[in-house]
Scaffold this motif. Structure first.
Motif, PDB file in Angstrom:
ATOM      1  N   GLN A  29       0.826  -1.210   0.000  1.00  0.00           N
ATOM      2  CA  GLN A  29       0.000   0.000   0.000  1.00  0.00           C
ATOM      3  C   GLN A  29       0.859   1.258   0.000  1.00  0.00           C
ATOM      4  OE1 GLN A  29      -2.499  -0.448   3.409  1.00  0.00           O
ATOM      5  NE2 GLN A  29      -3.985  -1.746   2.348  1.00  0.00           N
ATOM      6  N   SER A  30       1.906   1.259   0.792  1.00  0.00           N
ATOM      7  CA  SER A  30       2.752   2.456   0.842  1.00  0.00           C
ATOM      8  C   SER A  30       3.482   2.655  -0.495  1.00  0.00           C
ATOM      9  CB  SER A  30       3.752   2.363   1.994  1.00  0.00           C
ATOM     10  OG  SER A  30       4.630   1.276   1.791  1.00  0.00           O
ATOM     11  N   ALA A  31       3.913   1.558  -1.129  1.00  0.00           N
ATOM     12  CA  ALA A  31       4.579   1.681  -2.424  1.00  0.00           C
ATOM     13  C   ALA A  31       3.612   2.220  -3.473  1.00  0.00           C
ATOM     14  CB  ALA A  31       5.133   0.332  -2.859  1.00  0.00           C
ATOM     15  N   PHE A  32       2.366   1.741  -3.444  1.00  0.00           N
ATOM     16  CA  PHE A  32       1.382   2.210  -4.427  1.00  0.00           C
ATOM     17  C   PHE A  32       1.048   3.680  -4.194  1.00  0.00           C
ATOM     18  CE2 PHE A  32      -3.040   2.697  -5.920  1.00  0.00           C
ATOM     19  CZ  PHE A  32      -2.808   2.458  -7.259  1.00  0.00           C
ATOM     20  N   ARG A  33       0.890   4.069  -2.937  1.00  0.00           N
ATOM     21  CA  ARG A  33       0.609   5.479  -2.641  1.00  0.00           C
ATOM     22  C   ARG A  33       1.770   6.366  -3.074  1.00  0.00           C
ATOM     23  NH1 ARG A  33      -1.753   3.816   2.976  1.00  0.00           N
ATOM     24  NH2 ARG A  33      -3.929   3.470   2.412  1.00  0.00           N
ATOM     25  N   ALA A  34       2.988   5.888  -2.875  1.00  0.00           N
ATOM     26  CA  ALA A  34       4.151   6.651  -3.305  1.00  0.00           C
ATOM     27  C   ALA A  34       4.161   6.791  -4.823  1.00  0.00           C
ATOM     28  CB  ALA A  34       5.430   5.969  -2.824  1.00  0.00           C
TER      29      ALA A  34
END
Length: 165
Positions: A29-34
């Motif tokens: 999730q954090s990679a996608f948000r980034a």
């Protein structure tokens, strides 16, 4: 409001494979948000550069003319692409109509053969029967063409309305 230390609920950390799944989900999730944030920033930088070129560098009459002609070319290219798409759509519809026409011709030939075998010289002549069958087939083809035209016209109207929004 204060809660006594002993009464406060503590969040338990998952144990075992559940911990790995949660950590992996959080990481994804954090990679996608980034990724989304970088994409938005890239777009923002592009628009800022474009505005900078137009405004900061003394956008004179020639620059405005160049920008206007560029926009005209972009709009004409978009219009050409939409015309090509519409032409392809019409070709698909015409292909379907041609296929249906051949199917109708095959059915007509079968009916003719059936009539020739079973015709008992009734009050109508063979030509009148054939003419009536042909008229029915032509009416069916005309209905299909009208429906296809109405559908394509409706789609083009919706596209133009969406373009003006």
């Amino acid at each position: 409001m204060r809660v006594a230390k002993g009464l406060r609920k503590r969040k338990r950390k998952p144990v075992g494979p559940k911990l790995d799944e949660d950590a992996a989900a959080t990481l994804i999730q954090s990679a996608f948000r980034a990724h989304l944030a970088r994409r938005v920033m890239r777009r923002l930088r592009r628009t800022m550069r474009f505005k900078e070129v137009l405004l900061v560098h003394g956008c004179g009459y020639n620059d405005q003319q160049v920008a206007a002609t560029t926009l005209k070319h972009i709009h004409s290219w978009s219009r050409i692409q939409s015309e090509i798409k519409a032409r392809r759509h019409r070709m698909v519809i015409d292909g379907r109509l041609q296929h249906k026409k051949t199917q109708n011709d095959i059915k007509l030939q079968a009916k003719l053969h059936e009539l020739q075998v079973e015709w008992s010289s009734g009050p109508e002549t063979m030509e009148e029967i054939l003419q009536r069958i042909q008229q029915r087939e032509e009416a069916a083809v005309k209905r299909e063409r009208a429906m296809a035209y109405a559908f394509s016209h409706q789609a083009s109207i919706l596209n133009t309305q969406q373009n003006f929004r």
